[in-house]
Design an enzyme around this catalytic site. Sequence first.
Site, PDB file in Angstrom:
ATOM      1  N   ILE A  96      57.210  24.957 112.917  1.00  0.00           N
ATOM      2  CA  ILE A  96      58.120  26.108 112.926  1.00  0.00           C
ATOM      3  C   ILE A  96      59.562  25.593 112.962  1.00  0.00           C
ATOM      4  O   ILE A  96      59.921  24.803 113.846  1.00  0.00           O
ATOM      5  CB  ILE A  96      57.844  27.014 114.153  1.00  0.00           C
ATOM      6  CG1 ILE A  96      56.401  27.522 114.119  1.00  0.00           C
ATOM      7  CG2 ILE A  96      58.826  28.195 114.204  1.00  0.00           C
ATOM      8  CD1 ILE A  96      56.027  28.368 112.928  1.00  0.00           C
ATOM      9  N   HIS A 138      45.655  25.722 120.066  1.00  0.00           N
ATOM     10  CA  HIS A 138      45.284  24.386 119.597  1.00  0.00           C
ATOM     11  C   HIS A 138      43.860  24.079 120.064  1.00  0.00           C
ATOM     12  O   HIS A 138      43.512  24.349 121.215  1.00  0.00           O
ATOM     13  CB  HIS A 138      46.264  23.350 120.161  1.00  0.00           C
ATOM     14  CG  HIS A 138      46.037  21.982 119.598  1.00  0.00           C
ATOM     15  ND1 HIS A 138      46.462  21.620 118.338  1.00  0.00           N
ATOM     16  CD2 HIS A 138      45.388  20.907 120.106  1.00  0.00           C
ATOM     17  CE1 HIS A 138      46.092  20.364 118.106  1.00  0.00           C
ATOM     18  NE2 HIS A 138      45.436  19.909 119.160  1.00  0.00           N
ATOM     19  N   GLU A 195      38.223  30.193 121.597  1.00  0.00           N
ATOM     20  CA  GLU A 195      39.481  30.745 121.057  1.00  0.00           C
ATOM     21  C   GLU A 195      39.380  32.254 120.907  1.00  0.00           C
ATOM     22  O   GLU A 195      40.276  32.997 121.307  1.00  0.00           O
ATOM     23  CB  GLU A 195      39.794  30.105 119.698  1.00  0.00           C
ATOM     24  CG  GLU A 195      40.106  28.631 119.817  1.00  0.00           C
ATOM     25  CD  GLU A 195      40.487  27.993 118.497  1.00  0.00           C
ATOM     26  OE1 GLU A 195      41.130  26.951 118.534  1.00  0.00           O
ATOM     27  OE2 GLU A 195      40.129  28.536 117.428  1.00  0.00           O
TER      28      GLU A 195
END
Length: 303
Positions: A197, A213, A283
């Site tokens: 970014i 991550h 996740e």
Amino acid sequence: MFKNLKQKWKVNGLQLALIICTFAIGGSLTGFTAKKIMNGLAIEHDWLWTIIYILLITIIWPLAVIVISVFFGQFHFFSGYVRRLGGKVGLVRSRKSVVDGPLTTNDSPLTHIAIFASGAGSNAQNIVDHFKNSASIKIDLVICNKPDAGVLEIARKENIPSIIIEKERFFSGDGYINELREKAIDLVVLAGFLWKIPDILVNAYRKRIINIHPALLPKYGGKGMYGSKVHEAVLSANEKESGITIHYVDEHYDNGDIILQVKCPVLEGDTPEILAYRIHALEHANYPVVIEELASKLKDFTT
Ligand code: GRF
């Protein structure tokens, strides 16, 4: 008054009606049950009667509204409400927020989210599904750097506007901040986005960009550490556990403050694919929860 309540509790009109019904029926049930118990105890109507009655009401009311809330589909709201109430009077230790954030944002009661992704987009799909009927969170934009990425198909199917970004403009231009501002984006969620970014975007959205991550940072992170490369590295190092890290994004790869880490075991005979499967499940279970907590900090109408 109803409008204020809808904003405060972040619910729509139907939910508000169901919540009010739950309060009304839960309250009546509490009074009825407490009276029955008092009759059974056959105590004189004096100060002792009053104290015991108040104690009973205090104990029965949370249980009654929780039970009734199940029938009205409002368990999620009432479990949080009762927990917060308990926390205020010191009866319940309030759950520690996993999110530690600032935050300033626009006036809309909704939290507007942009998802940045480069790949298949299973996390993106999971987040979109999770917030599909949310009265407080809206996925407004998908940003992608690969024209053939699966996440673009997800955006199309879900009617979410998407942008395929150009490298030159992303890194040397405005970082697409204008597009984010046009949609009043509050929070940027990276879900398998492979480009770093740019500083201009990090600065504009400081502590409002998060990443997930697939390992326990600071181990197995940094440039080039993505996808199966992460799991291969974890397996070759004979790690006994791996996991996920959700963190704020700063100017460096996989480096910002950690919001949440969740571990899972690495088992005998694991392959990168098996480990990836286990990590993906973690996740999917945790990313929406963190997003929700951050969003409620951004638009904190609840207390
Ligand atoms: C996830 O494992 C995430 O941790 C990493 O990229 C992967 C994206 O997977 N940042 P998907 O495209 O969401 O399935």
